[in-house]
Design a protein around this motif. Structure first.
Motif, PDB file in Angstrom:
ATOM      1  N   ASN A   1       0.817  -1.217   0.000  1.00 54.75           N
ATOM      2  CA  ASN A   1       0.000   0.000   0.000  1.00 54.75           C
ATOM      3  C   ASN A   1       0.848   1.263   0.000  1.00 54.75           C
ATOM      4  OD1 ASN A   1      -2.506  -1.184  -0.102  1.00 54.75           O
ATOM      5  ND2 ASN A   1      -3.019  -0.862   2.058  1.00 54.75           N
ATOM      6  N   TYR A   2       1.995   1.221   0.704  1.00 57.07           N
ATOM      7  CA  TYR A   2       2.780   2.438   0.928  1.00 57.07           C
ATOM      8  C   TYR A   2       4.271   2.155   0.750  1.00 57.07           C
ATOM      9  CZ  TYR A   2      -1.696   3.506   3.085  1.00 57.07           C
ATOM     10  OH  TYR A   2      -3.040   3.661   3.302  1.00 57.07           O
ATOM     11  N   ASP A   3       4.973   3.169   0.234  1.00 55.59           N
ATOM     12  CA  ASP A   3       6.416   3.020   0.070  1.00 55.59           C
ATOM     13  C   ASP A   3       7.152   3.605   1.275  1.00 55.59           C
ATOM     14  OD1 ASP A   3       6.344   5.800  -0.225  1.00 55.59           O
ATOM     15  OD2 ASP A   3       6.570   5.731  -2.402  1.00 55.59           O
ATOM     16  N   GLU A   4       8.471   3.512   1.248  1.00 50.41           N
ATOM     17  CA  GLU A   4       9.286   3.965   2.378  1.00 50.41           C
ATOM     18  C   GLU A   4       9.135   5.462   2.632  1.00 50.41           C
ATOM     19  OE1 GLU A   4      11.155   2.359   4.722  1.00 50.41           O
ATOM     20  OE2 GLU A   4      10.192   0.576   3.870  1.00 50.41           O
ATOM     21  N   GLU A   5       8.993   6.241   1.571  1.00 49.33           N
ATOM     22  CA  GLU A   5       8.835   7.686   1.737  1.00 49.33           C
ATOM     23  C   GLU A   5       7.566   8.019   2.513  1.00 49.33           C
ATOM     24  OE1 GLU A   5      11.097  10.049   1.076  1.00 49.33           O
ATOM     25  OE2 GLU A   5      12.334   8.279   0.654  1.00 49.33           O
ATOM     26  N   TYR A   6       6.532   7.260   2.288  1.00 49.99           N
ATOM     27  CA  TYR A   6       5.289   7.466   3.033  1.00 49.99           C
ATOM     28  C   TYR A   6       5.520   7.279   4.535  1.00 49.99           C
ATOM     29  CZ  TYR A   6       0.662   6.534   4.997  1.00 49.99           C
ATOM     30  OH  TYR A   6      -0.461   6.556   5.793  1.00 49.99           O
ATOM     31  N   TRP A   7       6.164   6.171   4.893  1.00 50.40           N
ATOM     32  CA  TRP A   7       6.372   5.894   6.318  1.00 50.40           C
ATOM     33  C   TRP A   7       7.290   6.930   6.965  1.00 50.40           C
ATOM     34  CZ3 TRP A   7       2.886   3.071   8.417  1.00 50.40           C
ATOM     35  CH2 TRP A   7       2.269   2.056   7.683  1.00 50.40           C
TER      36      TRP A   7
END
Length: 497
Positions: free
Chosen positions: A291-297
């Protein structure tokens, strides 16, 4: 159509999701990497007679917890004795200490003594907080949060202004109280939500009602009794638990999860609910299915990690309550070290829990069971010397508060636990202890989704998704996701030739 469902992790959200999923007639298997249920709420016993809860210690919002058991036609009383604490806790300032009484009328008297007119203002504050609690905990938090349209019911629309979603908690408290100690007393509960009071919506004054008015409680035998009770409820529904079972990979094909790799073995399921750390769960998937990449987290605001010490003392310690908050230093300075400066605090606040004041069975006779907790930023560089530095400072302040000396020489059990332990034991992103902060930009629909966007039968539950951190919200999270999984159709696993 009944399904074969896997649940990854047995924290509160996992236990809840398991019980509700099995009640709906599904075959449910829970896979837990540790040897016991509970996740962050595990418990351990020492050879010399101490019993330590590793995680939650504040039993607030008892009605929300009770509603879980009511859904299975039972009560908490069938599993453990719940004691109401009086005083609920004590807050230590540099020049005085304030004990928070159990009866609300006594709390109003206390406020009036500290600041004239504040007793009546507290009553007004709690009247509004009760409204937020009733709407928030019954309507607002029980949504899967796929879309803002879920909140367009006439009741929620009528409640919008009263919920104070666009006012920050600090400004809201300042409308009622000017004394800094009363402000600290009112702002303290939102620490559990993982952000500065300047970033938390005023909606969360519901925490004050859920704690101060409904009371602070303790399950005799320790908070772990709640884990054991929920596990028994789940097992009564037919849930099967697999301990020492680490999920190492999530396989997918044709837009669905097809199997899990568990301790090197492949197991097939119709649906998967991940109660494990959201970020870690996604790392078990091929990148194209996340759902989400590292930049999101990296862009998210996380609740703190913490430094914990589990301590056994060979003597009773006077002048100490079950819960004590050490607020001798500036609250904002410590908060800034967590969220803005991302460094170890110079003048830390901390919390001491002494369950042996209430429960004689958690320590040998004549001994004391204490754990010390200091909130810290996530992702900090950590060394053993840091742990010891803060340990000695906390002990010195504990000695000063209780009027005792040489406490170090009375320690007959000692164990530390910090960010790297949260990461090792729970795969917690950057070693966080409490999940994702409940800031306005991370509320409801703006939280990580409970459904995988690319795999129709993979779901997420727990403190990194809706409704947020804390024991009652995690229990609610499990119920929400179980309902969503039950709506699934055409996900029966069929082996391809």
């Amino acid at each position: 159509m009944h399904k074969k469902i896997a649940i990854i992790g047995s924290g509160f959200s996992g236990l809840s999701a398991a019980a509700y999923s099995s009640k709906a007639g599904n075959e449910v298997h829970v896979f837990e990497k540790h040897s016991q249920a509970g996740g962050r709420a595990r418990q351990f016993k020492t050879e010399n007679g101490y019993t330590f809860d590793m995680g939650p210690s504040w039993y607030w919002m008892p009605d929300i917890i009770e509603s879980f058991f009511a859904d299975f036609e039972t009560t908490t009383a069938n599993f453990f004795e719940l004691k109401s604490l009086d005083p609920q806790f004590e807050m230590v300032f540099s020049d005085e200490k304030i004990s928070v009484p159990k009866p609300f009328d006594d709390l109003k008297i206390l406020f009036e003594k500290i600041e004239k007119g504040s007793g009546q203002k507290l009553e007004k504050f709690m009247k509004s907080a009760r409204y937020k609690y009733e709407v928030g905990m019954q309507d607002f938090v029980n949504k899967p949060c796929d879309s803002w349209t879920e909140f367009m019911s006439p009741k929620i629309a009528r409640s919008a202004l009263k919920l104070d979603l666009l006012t920050n908690f600090r400004s809201y408290v300042s409308k009622y109280f000017s004394n800094p100690k009363l402000k600290a007393l009112m702002e303290f509960p939102v620490i559990f939500l993982g952000a500065s009071p300047k970033e938390i919506p005023a909606l969360y004054s519901l925490m004050n009602y859920g704690g101060y008015v409904l009371g602070t409680h303790y399950p005799m035998g320790g908070f772990y009794q709640l884990v054991l009770a929920m596990k028994k409820v789940a097992e009564a529904q037919g849930v099967i638990f697999h301990f020492d079972s680490a999920v190492e990979k999530i396989d997918a094909e044709n837009g669905k999860v097809s199997s899990l790799e568990i301790n090197g073995q492949i197991e097939h399921f119709d649906a998967v609910i991940a109660s494990s750390d959201y970020h870690y769960t996604e790392s078990l998937l091929p990148e194209q299915y996340r759902n989400y990449d590292e930049e999101y987290w990296k862009s998210r605001t996380f609740a703190p990690s913490c430094l914990i010490y589990y301590l056994g003392f060979s003597q009773r310690i006077p002048n100490l309550q079950h819960h004590t908050l050490f607020f001798e230093y500036d609250f904002d300075e410590h908060i800034s070290s967590i969220y803005e400066k991302k460094k170890w605090p110079e003048k830390p606040l901390f919390y001491a829990c002494c369950p042996s004041k209430t429960d004689p069975n958690v320590a040998p006779k004549g001994h004391e069971n204490i754990f010390l907790l200091m909130p810290i930023a996530t992702g900090l560089k950590e060394e053993e010397t840091y742990r010891e530095k803060y340990f000695h400072e906390m002990i010195q302040r504990l000695e000063k508060h209780t009027g005792t000396s040489n406490l170090l020489s009375k320690i007959d059990y000692k164990r530390s636990y910090c960010a790297q332990d949260f990461y090792k034991d729970y795969n917690a992103y950057q070693g966080n202890a409490y999940g994702l902060a409940n800031t306005l930009k991370q509320t409801a629909v703006l939280k990580p989704k409970i459904k995988n966007k690319k795999l129709k039968n993979l779901f997420y539950t727990g403190q990194l998704t809706v409704p947020g951190p804390g024991v009652p919200p995690s229990i609610i999270s499990g119920r929400i996701v179980a309902k969503e999984v039950n709506k699934l159709k055409n996900v029966r696993y069929e082996k391809t030739v």
